[in-house]
Design a protein around this motif. Structure first.
Motif, PDB file in Angstrom:
ATOM      1  N   LYS A  18       0.801  -1.200   0.049  1.00  9.45           N
ATOM      2  CA  LYS A  18      -0.122   0.052  -0.083  1.00  9.45           C
ATOM      3  C   LYS A  18       1.001   1.300  -0.161  1.00  9.45           C
ATOM      4  O   LYS A  18       1.818   1.159   1.053  1.00  9.45           O
ATOM      5  N   MET A  19       0.847   2.068  -1.062  1.00  9.38           N
ATOM      6  CA  MET A  19       1.749   3.101  -1.057  1.00  9.38           C
ATOM      7  C   MET A  19       0.858   4.499  -0.971  1.00  9.38           C
ATOM      8  O   MET A  19      -0.085   4.894  -1.125  1.00  9.38           O
ATOM      9  N   SER A  20       1.581   5.348  -0.116  1.00  7.79           N
ATOM     10  CA  SER A  20       1.183   6.790   0.255  1.00  7.79           C
ATOM     11  C   SER A  20       2.204   7.756  -0.063  1.00  7.79           C
ATOM     12  O   SER A  20       3.069   7.759   0.844  1.00  7.79           O
ATOM     13  N   GLY A  21       2.069   8.393  -1.117  1.00  8.28           N
ATOM     14  CA  GLY A  21       3.070   9.384  -1.434  1.00  8.28           C
ATOM     15  C   GLY A  21       4.450   8.814  -1.459  1.00  8.28           C
ATOM     16  O   GLY A  21       5.590   9.598  -1.090  1.00  8.28           O
ATOM     17  N   GLU A  67      -3.825   8.902  -6.804  1.00 12.16           N
ATOM     18  CA  GLU A  67      -2.984  10.037  -6.606  1.00 12.16           C
ATOM     19  C   GLU A  67      -1.639   9.819  -7.070  1.00 12.16           C
ATOM     20  O   GLU A  67      -0.903   8.765  -6.942  1.00 12.16           O
ATOM     21  N   SER A 103       0.149   7.396  -4.653  1.00 18.47           N
ATOM     22  CA  SER A 103      -0.628   6.849  -3.731  1.00 18.47           C
ATOM     23  C   SER A 103      -1.549   5.799  -4.083  1.00 18.47           C
ATOM     24  O   SER A 103      -2.158   5.893  -5.377  1.00 18.47           O
TER      25      SER A 103
END
Length: 296
Positions: A29-32, A57, A94
């Motif tokens: 899971k990628m966030s920024g 995003e 993201s």
């Protein structure tokens, strides 16, 4: 860009690993964060596994074989092992990153998964634009897969394979709708569906891309089929429907041009006036006065 020479022998193929350890399935899971590391930036390579990224995003740019792609939100990107990848730009994104190998697919004893369009990729595709309902469905499955991947439950791989089965079948339906060439009968059906969507949404949506998303197609493919079937462009169908409704309101109501513009989804009344004149050679008020004189 690093051009491969004869001394390179072949385009490198990267295995699926986590901290140097081989894996058959991996989900992040990628966030920024960047989708890839810097080690192979501007170097042509292949991945020795199936690679899926659901993006909600972020941005970036890369090449798949001979086609350049600029990353866009609400899109699922995928590659199969034979495709050649060149990363040109890296920007934080993201979403979810799902990778799996042929060995993981082999856990499906029926062999069905290997035959699915998203795995076979007969049209050498790379991107699936997702309508909001599709985005929600795919994200939900990946959330469940991620939770299962993080936990050490019994029969973990059996559960992950079950989720993957649902995901790949769903994506294969979208793949078929987006990439499969339509015959004449299918084209006529698609034109009918397009006109139905316009009738339902023309006061909210004025662009071809939104209708293409509703029909799980690329805007270019939808425009091509609509033009072939009707002799008019897809945007012409949308504009004609707006003009018909505008004429109805101008003739049958006392609403001002500004009120009609807002009712039809135009944020700028002056733009609506220019739009109407471009398509009818009259301003809205000229049309109203002229058509009412005809029926006095």
């Amino acid at each position: 860009m690093h051009l491969l020479t004869a001394s390179d022998l072949r385009i490198p193929t990267y295995p699926l690993e986590t901290n140097g350890q081989a894996e058959s399935l991996q989900i992040r899971k990628m966030s920024g964060v960047t989708v890839h590391g810097q080690n192979d930036l501007l170097i042509s390579h292949r991945k020795g596994y199936y690679f899926l990224v659901l993006l909600w995003e972020g941005s970036g740019r890369h090449w798949i074989d001979t086609t350049a792609y600029s990353l866009q939100p609400h899109t699922l990107y995928f590659t199969v092992p034979r495709q050649v990848i060149l990363k040109e730009e890296l920007h934080p994104v993201s979403g979810f990153n799902l990778n799996f190998t042929e060995e993981f697919l082999a856990l499906d004893g029926s062999g069905t998964l290997r035959q699915l369009p998203i795995i076979q990729n007969p049209h050498n595709g790379h991107a699936l634009r997702l309508a909001p309902a599709d985005m929600a469905f795919v994200q939900d499955i990946l959330e469940k897969m991620y939770a299962e991947y993080q936990a050490a439950h019994p029969w973990q791989y059996t559960m992950l394979l079950a989720y993957l089965n649902v995901l790949l079948v769903y994506l294969s339906r979208l793949y078929t709708a987006q990439y499969h060439p339509l015959d004449a009968a299918d084209g006529a059906v698609l034109l009918g569906k397009f006109r139905t969507r316009i009738e339902e949404s023309f006061t909210q949506h004025h662009d071809v891309g939104t209708y293409a998303d509703m029909l799980h197609l690329s805007a270019g493919h939808l425009s091509e089929v609509v033009k072939e079937q009707s002799g008019k462009s897809a945007i012409a169908h949308i504009h004609e429907r707006l003009v018909v409704e505008a004429k109805r309101l101008l003739f049958h109501t006392e609403q001002s041009s500004k009120e009609i513009a807002f009712q039809l989804g135009f944020e700028d009344a002056s733009y609506f006036n220019r739009f109407f004149k471009r398509l009818t050679q009259q301003t809205p008020l000229q049309y109203r006065h002229g058509v009412r004189e005809m029926y006095q």
